[in-house]
Design a protein around this motif. Structure first.
Motif, PDB file in Angstrom:
ATOM      1  N   SER A 116      46.965  46.721  39.672  1.00 42.36           N
ATOM      2  CA  SER A 116      45.844  47.504  38.849  1.00 42.36           C
ATOM      3  C   SER A 116      44.934  46.564  38.232  1.00 42.36           C
ATOM      4  N   PRO A 117      43.599  46.935  37.810  1.00 39.91           N
ATOM      5  CA  PRO A 117      42.777  45.839  36.850  1.00 39.91           C
ATOM      6  C   PRO A 117      43.465  45.731  35.482  1.00 39.91           C
ATOM      7  N   SER A 118      43.294  44.621  35.160  1.00 39.78           N
ATOM      8  CA  SER A 118      43.600  44.091  33.550  1.00 39.78           C
ATOM      9  C   SER A 118      42.363  44.927  32.619  1.00 39.78           C
ATOM     10  N   LYS A 119      42.669  44.870  31.633  1.00 38.67           N
ATOM     11  CA  LYS A 119      41.648  45.374  30.627  1.00 38.67           C
ATOM     12  C   LYS A 119      40.110  44.663  30.856  1.00 38.67           C
ATOM     13  N   ILE A 120      40.170  43.371  30.941  1.00 41.37           N
ATOM     14  CA  ILE A 120      38.680  42.782  31.096  1.00 41.37           C
ATOM     15  C   ILE A 120      38.126  43.012  32.639  1.00 41.37           C
ATOM     16  N   GLN A 121      39.154  43.368  33.354  1.00 36.90           N
ATOM     17  CA  GLN A 121      38.591  43.615  34.945  1.00 36.90           C
ATOM     18  C   GLN A 121      38.200  45.022  34.898  1.00 36.90           C
ATOM     19  N   GLU A 122      39.121  45.945  34.212  1.00 44.19           N
ATOM     20  CA  GLU A 122      38.564  47.336  34.577  1.00 44.19           C
ATOM     21  C   GLU A 122      37.196  47.412  33.890  1.00 44.19           C
ATOM     22  N   THR A 123      36.930  46.616  32.574  1.00 38.79           N
ATOM     23  CA  THR A 123      35.593  46.825  31.975  1.00 38.79           C
ATOM     24  C   THR A 123      34.513  46.004  32.564  1.00 38.79           C
ATOM     25  N   ALA A 124      34.651  44.764  33.145  1.00 38.85           N
ATOM     26  CA  ALA A 124      33.734  44.052  33.679  1.00 38.85           C
ATOM     27  C   ALA A 124      33.500  44.200  35.189  1.00 38.85           C
ATOM     28  N   LEU A 125      34.252  44.516  35.755  1.00 35.91           N
ATOM     29  CA  LEU A 125      34.088  44.727  37.511  1.00 35.91           C
ATOM     30  C   LEU A 125      33.106  45.771  37.560  1.00 35.91           C
ATOM     31  N   PRO A 126      33.003  46.806  37.166  1.00 33.48           N
ATOM     32  CA  PRO A 126      31.944  48.038  37.504  1.00 33.48           C
ATOM     33  C   PRO A 126      30.766  47.447  37.048  1.00 33.48           C
ATOM     34  N   ILE A 127      30.394  46.769  35.995  1.00 32.38           N
ATOM     35  CA  ILE A 127      29.089  46.171  35.645  1.00 32.38           C
ATOM     36  C   ILE A 127      28.689  45.099  36.717  1.00 32.38           C
ATOM     37  N   LEU A 128      29.513  44.197  36.933  1.00 35.85           N
ATOM     38  CA  LEU A 128      29.313  43.013  37.954  1.00 35.85           C
ATOM     39  C   LEU A 128      28.870  43.606  39.180  1.00 35.85           C
ATOM     40  N   ILE A 129      29.677  44.539  39.743  1.00 35.59           N
ATOM     41  CA  ILE A 129      29.584  44.828  41.113  1.00 35.59           C
ATOM     42  C   ILE A 129      28.304  45.867  41.516  1.00 35.59           C
ATOM     43  N   ALA A 130      27.948  46.651  40.417  1.00 39.06           N
ATOM     44  CA  ALA A 130      26.890  47.750  40.644  1.00 39.06           C
ATOM     45  C   ALA A 130      25.567  47.049  40.860  1.00 39.06           C
ATOM     46  N   ASP A 131      24.763  47.845  41.634  1.00 38.60           N
ATOM     47  CA  ASP A 131      23.386  47.723  41.924  1.00 38.60           C
ATOM     48  C   ASP A 131      22.488  48.402  41.049  1.00 38.60           C
ATOM     49  N   PRO A 132      21.216  47.897  40.492  1.00 36.87           N
ATOM     50  CA  PRO A 132      20.911  46.527  40.708  1.00 36.87           C
ATOM     51  C   PRO A 132      21.972  45.582  39.712  1.00 36.87           C
ATOM     52  N   PRO A 133      22.110  44.194  40.208  1.00 31.56           N
ATOM     53  CA  PRO A 133      23.031  43.321  39.452  1.00 31.56           C
ATOM     54  C   PRO A 133      22.475  43.228  38.062  1.00 31.56           C
ATOM     55  N   GLN A 134      23.862  43.252  37.033  1.00 26.77           N
ATOM     56  CA  GLN A 134      23.587  43.045  35.742  1.00 26.77           C
ATOM     57  C   GLN A 134      24.038  41.721  35.424  1.00 26.77           C
ATOM     58  N   ASN A 135      23.407  41.191  34.330  1.00 27.67           N
ATOM     59  CA  ASN A 135      23.981  39.818  33.641  1.00 27.67           C
ATOM     60  C   ASN A 135      24.908  40.083  32.699  1.00 27.67           C
ATOM     61  N   LEU A 136      26.070  39.280  32.559  1.00 19.44           N
ATOM     62  CA  LEU A 136      27.101  39.468  31.710  1.00 19.44           C
ATOM     63  C   LEU A 136      27.496  38.176  30.833  1.00 19.44           C
ATOM     64  N   ILE A 137      27.738  38.543  29.663  1.00 14.93           N
ATOM     65  CA  ILE A 137      28.526  37.522  28.711  1.00 14.93           C
ATOM     66  C   ILE A 137      29.810  38.264  28.439  1.00 14.93           C
ATOM     67  N   ALA A 138      31.001  37.537  28.746  1.00 15.63           N
ATOM     68  CA  ALA A 138      32.112  37.954  28.371  1.00 15.63           C
ATOM     69  C   ALA A 138      33.278  36.985  27.655  1.00 15.63           C
ATOM     70  N   GLN A 139      33.764  37.715  26.646  1.00 15.18           N
ATOM     71  CA  GLN A 139      34.777  36.721  25.899  1.00 15.18           C
ATOM     72  C   GLN A 139      36.174  37.425  26.314  1.00 15.18           C
ATOM     73  N   SER A 140      37.106  36.532  26.804  1.00 12.79           N
ATOM     74  CA  SER A 140      38.493  36.978  27.402  1.00 12.79           C
ATOM     75  C   SER A 140      39.155  36.103  27.308  1.00 12.79           C
ATOM     76  N   GLN A 141      40.490  36.071  26.503  1.00 12.08           N
ATOM     77  CA  GLN A 141      41.444  34.923  26.360  1.00 12.08           C
ATOM     78  C   GLN A 141      42.017  34.596  27.620  1.00 12.08           C
ATOM     79  N   SER A 142      42.482  33.509  27.555  1.00 11.72           N
ATOM     80  CA  SER A 142      43.054  32.698  28.770  1.00 11.72           C
ATOM     81  C   SER A 142      44.257  33.779  29.251  1.00 11.72           C
TER      82      SER A 142
END
Length: 482
Positions: A116-142
């Protein structure tokens, strides 16, 4: 996501080390040396007194974090989302099926061990995959799954019918680009029509060549040369641009300028993503140059991670008295494994010798070791072959060993102005109290200067650090439990 959910890292670790070894040998370098036994680090006669460790190389630290990772970091820090576009689709997904991915991509995700998606994945992926494409700056620890997030979203944009690069991922170093490429190929293993090309050191093309692979991964200098000097591909045709490890990029000479020059050649319709583990002013200024009108995802302050770490200090008069207090702690507290931080490599080497003479299994990690040697030392420590890891700041960030129950600051962290380095303190003691467990941090104070440093740390985090007499350390566990 548990260990099974991050099976990819364990699977890639051995292959990655072998690949790096072979690649370096191919470049004519010496073979990777075996780890140096701790006994060989005893201080030498006439050793230079001025032996402060150099600032850790950010690229080396990042690579080390990737290669020793065996599971995702279970971060408790909340994500703070700053929305620049009020119409952007911002929602969270709880499963990869919710993303409506192509079946072959979804199959690749599950084959890698993601459940299942991690916290950054469940938040960022819908933004990144949606149309029209969205630009993103994301902070996430290693270790939180950001690489998989941007690789998955980039792969979802690939059109196999186009035989030229239209996805570009920039990494700050050769080794990090190789590692990112391994993740991308693994995720696309069921997508035979998606092809990859590496624009990295050692990769050469004949003049006049046209790159036909859709997915290009490279370092800034090589990518700029291939696109602008030799015109092997057209930056105007890039649909997705990912800049990974932005904090490392900013700290690497020339990379920031090259990245901006590449960015200027891109179409205004290109989707842009920038990822960074930290967001200093320098990184944010860089990000604003690269990513127009972004949605910004940032971690809220990590101070919350101190809540489950009990902090104490012991007053000592000399290094010898510090060592006696250390032995008292080790003899009375139930320690799974311990990490001990020193300011200089000379102090670390002295402490290794003293503890080894007392019969303790001790490992040493310092900036003199190559990345591959550091990884070997860390893997031995992770496997429990040594119970104590003595290190300088080279190991302060991002290394997660679940069995670490105690962190000891033999020397408190200071910056170049001899003031408290609160960020390093946070990263150091954050090596314990991982995965929701209670941790113990013990600080050695040996004079008025280090006491002033301790008070600065207390004031910065707004948390009391409790004094314990060296002959009362047997009460530490009871106090921590209370």
């Amino acid at each position: 996501m548990g260990d099974a959910g991050w099976g990819l890292c364990a699977d890639l670790q051995e292959k990655s080390l072998a690949a790096l070894s072979n690649l370096k040998l191919a470049d004519g370098a010496a073979p990777i040396p075996p780890p140096v036994p701790a006994s060989e680090y005893a201080p030498q006669q006439g050793q230079d007194e001025d032996d402060d460790e150099p600032e850790p190389n950010p690229a080396d630290i990042s690579l080390m974090q990737k290669l020793v990772r065996t599971h995702l970091v279970e971060t408790t820090a909340d994500l703070e989302i700053q929305k620049k576009d009020p119409n952007s689709p911002l929602y969270s997904v709880k499963s990869f099926e919710d993303l409506n991915l192509r079946p072959e991509l979804l199959k690749g995700v599950y084959a890698m061990g993601f459940n299942s998606p991690s916290k950054i994945q469940e938040t960022a992926l819908p933004i990144l995959i949606a149309d029209p494409p969205q630009n993103l700056i994301a902070q996430s620890q290693s270790g939180t799954g950001k690489t998989a997030a941007f690789i998955l979203s980039a792969l979802s944009r690939v059109d196999p019918n186009l035989h030229y690069p239209h996805v570009l991922v920039l990494s700050p170093t050769y080794e990090l680009a190789v590692q990112t490429g391994k993740v991308a190929k693994k995720m696309a293993q069921f997508c035979p029509n998606i092809e990859f090309r590496f624009a990295i050191r050692g990769e050469n093309l004949d003049r006049g060549h046209n790159i036909t692979e859709q997915f290009l991964i490279g370092t800034p200098g090589k990518v700029f040369d291939w696109a602008v000097r030799y015109r092997f591909f057209d930056l105007k045709k890039i649909r997705v641009f990912v800049l990974d490890e932005a904090d490392v990029m900013v700290s690497t000479q020339g990379h920031e300028d090259q990245s901006i020059r590449i960015h200027k050649q891109l179409s205004k319709y290109c989707q842009m993503m920038l990822f960074s583990a930290t967001y200093s002013d320098d990184v944010m200024n860089f990000a604003e140059h690269i990513v127009p009108n972004p949605i910004i995802i940032r971690l809220k302050k990590e101070e919350e991670s101190l809540d489950n770490i009990k902090q104490y200090y012991i007053v000592c008069k000399s290094p010898e008295e510090k060592f006696e207090a250390l032995c008292n702690v080790y003899g009375t507290v139930s320690i799974g494994q311990a990490m001990i931080f020193c300011h200089t490599k000379k102090t670390a080497a002295w402490l290794v010798e003293k503890m080894s003479n007392e019969g303790h299994d001790v490992a040493l990690l310092s900036g003199e070791l190559a990345v591959e040697q550091r990884i070997a030392v860390l893997n031995r420590f992770r496997e429990g072959k040594e119970k104590v890891l003595i290190t300088t700041n080279v190991c302060a960030r991002g290394i997660d060993v679940e069995q670490v129950t105690v962190v000891i600051n033999f020397d408190l962290p200071i910056n170049q102005k001899y003031e408290a380095d609160c960020e390093t303190y946070l990263h150091r003691i954050g090596r314990t109290g991982r995965f929701g467990k209670t941790g113990l941090a013990i600080n050695m104070v040996d004079g008025s200067k280090s006491m002033a440093i301790l008070k600065q740390i207390e004031n910065h985090f707004g948390k009391k650090i409790v004094k314990v007499d060296s002959n009362e350390v047997d009460d530490l566990e009871k106090m921590a439990k209370r």
